[in-house]
Design an enzyme around this catalytic site. Structure first.
Site, PDB file in Angstrom:
ATOM      1  N   GLY C  71       0.895  -1.175  -0.008  1.00  0.00           N
ATOM      2  CA  GLY C  71       0.117  -0.090   0.117  1.00  0.00           C
ATOM      3  C   GLY C  71       0.894   1.263   0.231  1.00  0.00           C
ATOM      4  O   GLY C  71       0.637   1.987  -0.744  1.00  0.00           O
ATOM      5  N   SER C  72       1.767   1.323   0.759  1.00  0.00           N
ATOM      6  CA  SER C  72       2.733   2.576   0.928  1.00  0.00           C
ATOM      7  C   SER C  72       3.325   2.946  -0.489  1.00  0.00           C
ATOM      8  O   SER C  72       3.306   4.001  -0.915  1.00  0.00           O
ATOM      9  CB  SER C  72       3.917   2.473   1.866  1.00  0.00           C
ATOM     10  OG  SER C  72       3.253   1.978   3.194  1.00  0.00           O
ATOM     11  N   ASN C 152      -8.283   3.967   8.352  1.00  0.00           N
ATOM     12  CA  ASN C 152      -7.668   2.833   8.909  1.00  0.00           C
ATOM     13  C   ASN C 152      -7.791   2.772  10.620  1.00  0.00           C
ATOM     14  O   ASN C 152      -7.828   1.802  11.317  1.00  0.00           O
ATOM     15  CB  ASN C 152      -6.220   2.432   8.851  1.00  0.00           C
ATOM     16  CG  ASN C 152      -5.309   3.891   8.864  1.00  0.00           C
ATOM     17  OD1 ASN C 152      -5.810   4.828   8.309  1.00  0.00           O
ATOM     18  ND2 ASN C 152      -4.665   4.073   9.415  1.00  0.00           N
ATOM     19  N   GLN C 180      -7.774  -0.134   3.153  1.00  0.00           N
ATOM     20  CA  GLN C 180      -8.786  -0.560   4.232  1.00  0.00           C
ATOM     21  C   GLN C 180     -10.127  -1.130   3.582  1.00  0.00           C
ATOM     22  O   GLN C 180     -10.683  -2.019   4.268  1.00  0.00           O
ATOM     23  CB  GLN C 180      -8.695   0.225   5.259  1.00  0.00           C
ATOM     24  CG  GLN C 180      -7.703   0.720   6.229  1.00  0.00           C
ATOM     25  CD  GLN C 180      -7.169  -0.618   7.111  1.00  0.00           C
ATOM     26  OE1 GLN C 180      -7.745  -1.486   7.581  1.00  0.00           O
ATOM     27  NE2 GLN C 180      -6.115  -0.567   7.406  1.00  0.00           N
ATOM     28  N   SER C 200      -3.439  -3.175  -0.765  1.00  0.00           N
ATOM     29  CA  SER C 200      -2.352  -3.919  -0.040  1.00  0.00           C
ATOM     30  C   SER C 200      -3.037  -5.335   0.215  1.00  0.00           C
ATOM     31  O   SER C 200      -4.036  -5.393   1.020  1.00  0.00           O
ATOM     32  CB  SER C 200      -1.966  -3.060   1.059  1.00  0.00           C
ATOM     33  OG  SER C 200      -0.692  -3.944   1.647  1.00  0.00           O
ATOM     34  N   HIS C 202      -2.079  -7.908   2.353  1.00  0.00           N
ATOM     35  CA  HIS C 202      -2.078  -8.428   3.908  1.00  0.00           C
ATOM     36  C   HIS C 202      -3.247  -7.858   4.496  1.00  0.00           C
ATOM     37  O   HIS C 202      -3.383  -8.092   5.788  1.00  0.00           O
ATOM     38  CB  HIS C 202      -0.728  -8.073   4.349  1.00  0.00           C
ATOM     39  CG  HIS C 202      -0.377  -6.663   4.814  1.00  0.00           C
ATOM     40  ND1 HIS C 202      -0.738  -5.980   5.997  1.00  0.00           N
ATOM     41  CD2 HIS C 202      -0.096  -5.370   4.264  1.00  0.00           C
ATOM     42  CE1 HIS C 202      -0.261  -5.042   5.995  1.00  0.00           C
ATOM     43  NE2 HIS C 202       0.183  -4.562   4.882  1.00  0.00           N
ATOM     44  N   THR C 238      12.113  -7.802 -10.329  1.00  0.00           N
ATOM     45  CA  THR C 238      11.520  -9.294 -10.597  1.00  0.00           C
ATOM     46  C   THR C 238      10.230  -9.450  -9.933  1.00  0.00           C
ATOM     47  O   THR C 238      10.234  -9.089  -8.764  1.00  0.00           O
ATOM     48  CB  THR C 238      12.784 -10.315 -10.274  1.00  0.00           C
ATOM     49  OG1 THR C 238      13.662 -10.029 -10.971  1.00  0.00           O
ATOM     50  CG2 THR C 238      12.140 -11.809 -10.466  1.00  0.00           C
ATOM     51  N   CYS C 325       1.514   1.678  12.544  1.00  0.00           N
ATOM     52  CA  CYS C 325       2.685   2.594  12.221  1.00  0.00           C
ATOM     53  C   CYS C 325       2.972   3.547  13.498  1.00  0.00           C
ATOM     54  O   CYS C 325       4.158   4.115  13.648  1.00  0.00           O
ATOM     55  CB  CYS C 325       2.652   3.061  10.986  1.00  0.00           C
ATOM     56  SG  CYS C 325       1.711   2.158   9.971  1.00  0.00           S
TER      57      CYS C 325
HETATM   58  C1  PLP Z   1      -5.216   3.281   4.775  1.00  0.00           C
HETATM   59  C2  PLP Z   1      -4.008   2.710   4.632  1.00  0.00           C
HETATM   60  N1  PLP Z   1      -3.025   3.213   3.721  1.00  0.00           N
HETATM   61  C3  PLP Z   1      -1.699   2.523   3.554  1.00  0.00           C
HETATM   62  C4  PLP Z   1      -1.355   1.458   4.250  1.00  0.00           C
HETATM   63  C5  PLP Z   1       0.003   0.983   4.017  1.00  0.00           C
HETATM   64  O1  PLP Z   1       0.146  -0.450   3.571  1.00  0.00           O
HETATM   65  P1  PLP Z   1       1.089  -1.295   3.551  1.00  0.00           P
HETATM   66  O2  PLP Z   1       1.820  -1.199   4.986  1.00  0.00           O
HETATM   67  O3  PLP Z   1       0.913  -2.530   2.994  1.00  0.00           O
HETATM   68  O4  PLP Z   1       2.368  -0.324   2.679  1.00  0.00           O
HETATM   69  C6  PLP Z   1      -2.112   1.124   5.443  1.00  0.00           C
HETATM   70  C7  PLP Z   1      -1.746   0.016   6.300  1.00  0.00           C
HETATM   71  O5  PLP Z   1      -0.588   0.047   6.681  1.00  0.00           O
HETATM   72  C8  PLP Z   1      -3.310   1.666   5.419  1.00  0.00           C
HETATM   73  O6  PLP Z   1      -4.276   1.157   6.528  1.00  0.00           O
HETATM   74  C1  PLP Z   2      22.854  -6.714 -11.276  1.00  0.00           C
HETATM   75  C2  PLP Z   2      21.526  -6.605 -11.171  1.00  0.00           C
HETATM   76  N1  PLP Z   2      20.959  -5.343 -10.557  1.00  0.00           N
HETATM   77  C3  PLP Z   2      19.600  -5.108 -10.452  1.00  0.00           C
HETATM   78  C4  PLP Z   2      18.691  -6.396 -10.399  1.00  0.00           C
HETATM   79  C5  PLP Z   2      17.198  -6.328 -10.179  1.00  0.00           C
HETATM   80  O1  PLP Z   2      16.822  -6.889  -9.303  1.00  0.00           O
HETATM   81  P1  PLP Z   2      15.323  -7.252  -8.934  1.00  0.00           P
HETATM   82  O2  PLP Z   2      14.787  -7.929 -10.048  1.00  0.00           O
HETATM   83  O3  PLP Z   2      15.514  -8.196  -7.596  1.00  0.00           O
HETATM   84  O4  PLP Z   2      14.605  -5.708  -8.633  1.00  0.00           O
HETATM   85  C6  PLP Z   2      19.173  -7.460 -11.310  1.00  0.00           C
HETATM   86  C7  PLP Z   2      18.382  -8.755 -11.508  1.00  0.00           C
HETATM   87  O5  PLP Z   2      17.041  -8.499 -12.021  1.00  0.00           O
HETATM   88  C8  PLP Z   2      20.483  -7.513 -11.611  1.00  0.00           C
HETATM   89  O6  PLP Z   2      20.986  -8.769 -11.834  1.00  0.00           O
END
Ligand code: PLP
Ligand code: PLP
Lengths: 143, 397, 397, 143
Positions: C71-72, C152, C180, C200, C202, C238, C325
């Site tokens: 979410g963030s 929230n 939420q 989000s 979770h 990835t 938080c």
């Molecule tokens: C309203 C709201 N926005 C954003 C977030 C952020 O989500 P996350 O913790 O998955 O980044 C939350 C919960 O933490 C939330 O309740």
């Molecule tokens: C050298 C290098 N830097 C950055 C990344 C990016 O990593 P990620 O896919 O976990 O964001 C990769 C692989 O994808 C990589 O091989």
């Protein structure tokens, strides 16, 4: 990047692959820098394409489009072969990913180049406009 | 059909031990680490334990470790944060290399549009940055040097210790994308004078979607994703506890087994390299010595990489033509062009990247099949036809 | 000891079915979705299937769904992207509310420092934005309206349909933080005229560390994390395949069971609210009707929230005083202040947030224990002593 | 946010909690706006603190610091009680999280305020400097 079954079949088992020693017309388009070259060989008998072979350097869809294009023109007369469009090639393969459509253009152009070569060798008048590179495969510009 | 995975530079399988370490945090221990109740505190304790373990392996302090969503986020964040430090003194110049990962290069390209100047260092034919070049590239207004630890395509390892020392001496911040190095090579942020380091768990048998940004204490770390007070207020978002625990387990396992793994990897690597060099007009890309133990990067003239990959896939071999992110793009790899390969050769590239889950028997299978496939594709290649003709003509002369 | 988790607004347990859906992607199907071999294509197919499923549930198109780390990130990204669209026409004004999550508020605070102007709309005593206020706040140079779907802390649900319609009518981009709401309420981006939406996983029994940014087609989505070509070049990294598959499974489960869950949640919610209102000098925060079905937010005068939480934790009840938080920070919640509570009352807040894993028996246990704990803390509170004295004096007069 | 066992023990089982009807000195510090109020009652006999009670509105560490502070001064003479430092309180609790250290300051100040009240009630000369608010609990500034 998902290819259709048809593409994979033509890639895995390309039809008419090979060279031809005494071809009546040969066309080559594309360039290695872009990553695709297609070469089409024709055997022409009384305006009919009696045999066709291709050689391709390129990705799976380049090979598949060459393969199906040769299949589509074999046994056809030259006029029919000239009307082969890249769209028809794409359709016959059940589609291509957007980034690979240029391969079908190359296949169309390779066929036309081979026919053009046949016309020239045999001093047959033809509309050269038909054989101009469409410039559609603009991958060269990206380099 | 036998299935062989030799694309470990793209991503790796989660090791069974890592998965086991993660499972409790996908089941019973599901609290939010910011919560003060026991569910939260259990999660928080696991989080801080993982942080400490990772820190120790990298030679860092716990509070220098920031959890991210992976290598790309770490790269983006590090560069942005470093520049925001430099901005306070009007520094607008960055030094990098021509063979960085896109997660670095694309950020730099954007920054160029925003008024930054970037010097992209050349590499030598083996894909290694020259220290003299770096030395002369660093200027008064250089805010950051960002050079990867080891290359993802050709496996070449940069002289990071020397680069770090030079940057420290010149008073320039140094970031290294160590995504391919961590887990394969011993990395120590203090010995190497590293200010910022990026790593990603899925490259060493950890889960996807989690990584680390190391940021040396004393540096103001401007947040990229802000909001809640997680990660000491520097990176918002409910922490991915299971993945973080998995990352720590994976890193520990990689470290514990590094020596044994490296020996096994190098043996398989040598076997592949020896055999593939026997294919005519093939070449090994990258440095023969200073390379990642599991990386084999080749070019085969006269054929195109994607056709090669799909042919390999049809016999159960999963490989790559370069980086995973660019597979399927028309342009040949910027890395292969940077080491001086012409386009037509760069198109015919193949990367085999091994892990300790691979076996010598698999290498045999790969060699056998690769030879057949290369021949088959060359047989239908007009480029190969030309090369052969030229060779014959030259031979005749 | 019995353990009762009523902090589901902070995070939820992964449901067993979701975990089951994830497992193959933590084991056999480990390919990188960008890889063209079969390992990669299997992962890619799962990714696109998840994208389509999520899109359909939100009333969106597949290509409007971007996977993020939560979410963030989605909030940060949406706001930055929307402003970059507005920047092309010199728009420098944002409308938001006083009760947003920190993942929105902190971004806005930073933007204010960078030259943006932000109007923070007041909310009424029940925590709901007034449409007239929004109408008069929107200006010629307003680049974005960002108002959360549901709060929230106090659970109040905003009139999103009306807000969306108003924004569309005025030609202003509209982002809603629906973290939420999604999973608890039926959310449809087309009906609600939403341009950007954050969610989000979770929060609805999916895994942590994964979320979605919905961005309407036709809007230029400037990347926040750039590099590889993942997510159509808009979000590098990835993809966290297992988590994304889990998110989709969780959302589907939430949607399928929403009606039944809501009935059960509202029953438990009503029970708690009724009983807790019987405690003297207690108040329900947020709207009695327009509220999330699992949210119970209370203030108890004369006591402080953290002491209350830890006391609850000692009898096995995991609750929160507001958002996860900010638990542990000294300042009382900005949300409680925004609905007009004085500091001393805002300090005594308690949030119980239920999920379909809770039972009526648990509610009984909570009520019983909460009554004892509130009394115990009040008995040792000098603030309560004063309140009682005042009441007696008033009573005598 | 992890509290020591000692803190949790004093929070769960606070010592000397309660009011005192005929106290010899009463001190109250903090304010509800900040979220912490401590009230300390003393019974003084011949310069010795013979009994002490406290009431606290505040977080777990506020309650725990009050509790341990009362324990630490019970039976001591006033001079000894005056020398109670917030650091001693923190140490006695096996530490406090950084964001909670202000509670220990409040506890120290509550004790001093109660002694000051005793001095004033009994017209005993004393150095008022000792009883000044340290301002350490600057949580009020943040509001
Ligand atoms: C309203 C709201 N926005 C954003 C977030 C952020 O989500 P996350 O913790 O998955 O980044 C939350 C919960 O933490 C939330 O309740
Ligand atoms: C050298 C290098 N830097 C950055 C990344 C990016 O990593 P990620 O896919 O976990 O964001 C990769 C692989 O994808 C990589 O091989």
């Amino acid at each position: 990047m998902a290819y259709s079954k048809k593409v994979m079949d033509h890639f895995a088992n390309p039809r008419n692959v090979g060279k031809m020693d005494n071809a009546d017309g040969v066309g080559e388009v594309g360039n290695a820098k872009c990553g695709d070259i297609m070469k089409v060989y024709l055997k022409v008998d009384d305006d009919i394409i009696t045999d066709v072979k291709f050689n391709t350097f390129g990705c799976a869809s380049a090979i598949a489009t060459s393969s199906i294009a040769t299949e589509m023109i074999k046994g056809k007369n030259l006029q029919e072969a000239l009307s082969l469009s890249n769209k028809a090639v794409v359709d016959a393969l059940d589609g291509l990913p957007p980034s690979k459509v240029h391969c079908s253009v190359l296949a169309e152009e390779a066929v036309k180049a081979a026919i053009s070569d046949y016309y020239i060798r045999n001093n047959i008048a033809h509309d050269s406009e038909l054989f101009k590179c469409t410039g559609c495969c603009n991958s060269c510009d990206n380099l | 059909m036998q299935r062989i995975y030799v694309d470990n530079a793209a991503t790796t399988a989660i090791s069974p031990e890592v998965l086991e370490a993660m499972m409790p945090f996908m089941q019973e221990v599901y609290g939010n680490p910011s919560s003060i109740h026991s569910f939260g505190q259990e999660a928080s304790a696991a989080l801080e334990k993982a942080r400490l373990e990772i820190a120790e392996i990298l030679g860092a302090k716990s509070k220098e470790i920031y959890f991210t969503s992976g290598g790309s986020e770490s790269d983006n964040w590090a560069i942005n944060a470093a520049l925001s430090i430099g901005a306070k003194r009007g520094k607008k110049h960055i030094v990098s290399s021509k063979i960085e990962h896109h997660a670095v290069l694309h950020v730099l390209k954007r920054l160029e549009k925003e008024g930054y100047e970037v010097t992209y260092l050349d590499v030598n034919g083996n894909g290694i940055v020259k220290l003299e070049d770096l030395k002369s590239a660093i200027r008064e207004d250089t805010a950051l040097v960002t050079i990867m630890y080891a290359n993802n395509e050709i496996g070449s390892i940069q002289p990071i210790t020397e680069i770090g020392a030079l940057c420290r001496e010149k008073g320039v911040l140094f970031h290294t994308d160590a995504v391919q190095a961590v887990g394969n090579l011993p990395v120590n942020v203090v010995e190497d004078n590293i200010d910022f380091l990026s790593l990603s768990a899925h490259k060493f048998h950890g889960p996807k979607g989690v990584g680390v940004l190391y940021c040396r204490t004393g540096l103001a770390l401007r947040g990229l994703i802000i909001g809640g007070a997680q990660e000491r207020g520097r990176r918002a978002g409910t922490e991915n506890v299971a993945a973080i625990v998995g990352m720590s387990a994976a890193l520990k396992q990689a470290k514990d087994n590094m020596q044994a793994n490296n020996i096994a990897l190098k043996k398989m690597q040598a076997k592949l390299i020896d055999e593939l060099l026997k294919i005519p007009r093939s070449r090994l890309n990258g440095d023969p010595i200073k390379r990642l133990p599991g990386n084999i990067s080749f070019c085969f003239e006269g054929i195109e990489g994607e056709a090669l990959l799909l042919s390999l896939d049809m016999v159960g071999i999963a490989a790559s033509s370069g980086s995973a992110c660019t597979s399927g793009s028309l342009d040949p790899s910027h890395v292969l062009l940077a080491i001086g390969l012409p386009h037509e050769i760069a198109h015919g590239s193949l990367r085999l990247s091994l892990s300790n889950f691979n076996t010598m028997e698999e290498m045999e299978y790969i060699i056998e099949n690769l030879k057949i496939i290369v021949k088959r594709l060359r047989d239908m290649s007009p480029v190969w036809e030309k090369l052969e003709k030229e060779a014959n003509t030259n031979g005749l002369q």
